[in-house]
Design a protein around this motif. Structure first.
Motif, PDB file in Angstrom:
ATOM      1  N   PRO A  17     -10.366  -0.323 -12.485  1.00  0.00           N
ATOM      2  CA  PRO A  17     -11.860  -0.190 -11.138  1.00  0.00           C
ATOM      3  C   PRO A  17     -12.204  -1.156 -10.260  1.00  0.00           C
ATOM      4  N   ASP A  18     -10.579  -2.063 -10.445  1.00  0.00           N
ATOM      5  CA  ASP A  18     -11.198  -2.786  -8.981  1.00  0.00           C
ATOM      6  C   ASP A  18      -9.916  -2.012  -8.369  1.00  0.00           C
ATOM      7  N   ALA A  19      -9.281  -1.456  -8.327  1.00  0.00           N
ATOM      8  CA  ALA A  19      -7.759  -0.201  -7.435  1.00  0.00           C
ATOM      9  C   ALA A  19      -8.013  -0.734  -5.727  1.00  0.00           C
ATOM     10  N   VAL A  20      -8.023  -1.139  -5.243  1.00  0.00           N
ATOM     11  CA  VAL A  20      -8.142  -0.759  -4.115  1.00  0.00           C
ATOM     12  C   VAL A  20      -7.770   0.729  -2.881  1.00  0.00           C
ATOM     13  N   ILE A  21      -8.863   1.766  -2.832  1.00  0.00           N
ATOM     14  CA  ILE A  21      -8.068   2.925  -3.052  1.00  0.00           C
ATOM     15  C   ILE A  21      -9.279   3.788  -1.791  1.00  0.00           C
TER      16      ILE A  21
ATOM     17  N   ASP B  96      -0.493   1.841   8.098  1.00  0.00           N
ATOM     18  CA  ASP B  96      -0.009   0.476   7.371  1.00  0.00           C
ATOM     19  C   ASP B  96       0.486   0.724   6.155  1.00  0.00           C
ATOM     20  N   CYS B  97       0.444   1.900   5.836  1.00  0.00           N
ATOM     21  CA  CYS B  97       1.507   2.014   4.238  1.00  0.00           C
ATOM     22  C   CYS B  97       3.132   1.385   3.873  1.00  0.00           C
ATOM     23  N   ASP B  98       3.799   1.189   2.794  1.00  0.00           N
ATOM     24  CA  ASP B  98       4.893   0.570   3.279  1.00  0.00           C
ATOM     25  C   ASP B  98       5.574   1.821   2.297  1.00  0.00           C
TER      26      ASP B  98
ATOM     27  N   LYS C 170       1.128  -1.476   0.139  1.00  0.00           N
ATOM     28  CA  LYS C 170      -0.229  -0.158   0.097  1.00  0.00           C
ATOM     29  C   LYS C 170       1.091   0.995   0.091  1.00  0.00           C
ATOM     30  N   ILE C 171       0.413   2.027  -0.627  1.00  0.00           N
ATOM     31  CA  ILE C 171       1.324   3.558  -1.002  1.00  0.00           C
ATOM     32  C   ILE C 171       0.259   4.320  -0.172  1.00  0.00           C
ATOM     33  N   GLY C 172       0.581   5.302   0.662  1.00  0.00           N
ATOM     34  CA  GLY C 172       0.099   6.313   1.293  1.00  0.00           C
ATOM     35  C   GLY C 172       0.422   8.065  -0.175  1.00  0.00           C
ATOM     36  N   ILE C 173      -0.421   8.607  -0.308  1.00  0.00           N
ATOM     37  CA  ILE C 173      -0.736  10.254  -1.193  1.00  0.00           C
ATOM     38  C   ILE C 173      -0.897  11.306   0.210  1.00  0.00           C
TER      39      ILE C 173
END
Length: 179
Positions: A68-72, A90-92, A3-6
């Protein structure tokens, strides 16, 4: 799934996010307090019909049009120094897309303490593309000209997009998405 945090969904954050999703990243957490304004459309990944909507939600909708199936995950909130670590725990890796130097510094310090790698921007205003470089400071990689901030010159789409593309490339390299 990584998971990438923005942190901040403006010019840098929104453009890094679209590059990451197009490159195969499928799990993002987007945090921003702001709403889409007309003045954003020259350099941010939003559309006229999204004016007034919260940036985090509007960006998530745009990214889901690509995948469409991205987990955001989204959060419409202003991050203070105390919440930064918990929000991104919880972000990498975290992408910094804040406007102000104080917020940038607070995020860098929080991610350093939490040992979460970060990719940040410094100096994205103005028109000089030839001065853009990359520096590493501990677990943080910084992209920009390291001189021209938004208070000194306007932010133009081409420079913002170039810095964001370089940041996305670094995220992909550091995250092991490709070699």
């Amino acid at each position: 799934m990584k998971k990438i945090g923005i942190a901040g969904a403006g010019g840098i954050g929104s453009n890094v996010a679209v590059h990451l999703v197009r490159a195969g990243v499928r799990c993002l957490k987007i945090v921003d307090f702001d709403r889409v304004e007309l003045s954003n459309l020259n350099r941010q990944f939003y559309f006229h019909d999204q004016l007034g909507r919260p940036k985090a939600a509007a960006l998530a909708a745009n990214l889901r049009r690509i995948v469409p199936d991205a987990v955001i995950e989204t959060e419409n909130a202003r991050l203070d120094a105390e919440r930064m670590t918990t929000v991104f725990a919880d972000c990498d890796l975290v992408v910094e897309g804040f406007d102000g130097a104080a917020e940038k510094k607070a995020l860098l310090e929080a991610m350093s303490v939490a040992r979460i790698p970060m990719v940040a921007a410094c100096g994205v205003a103005g028109t000089r593309l030839d001065r853009i470089g990359v520096r590493t400071l501990g677990g943080c990689t910084i992209v920009g000209d390291f001189a021209t901030e938004a208070a000194q010159a306007p932010c133009h789409g081409p420079k913002v997009a170039l810095v964001a593309a370089m940041m996305a490339h670094i995220v992909l390299e550091r995250g092991g998405y490709y070699e």
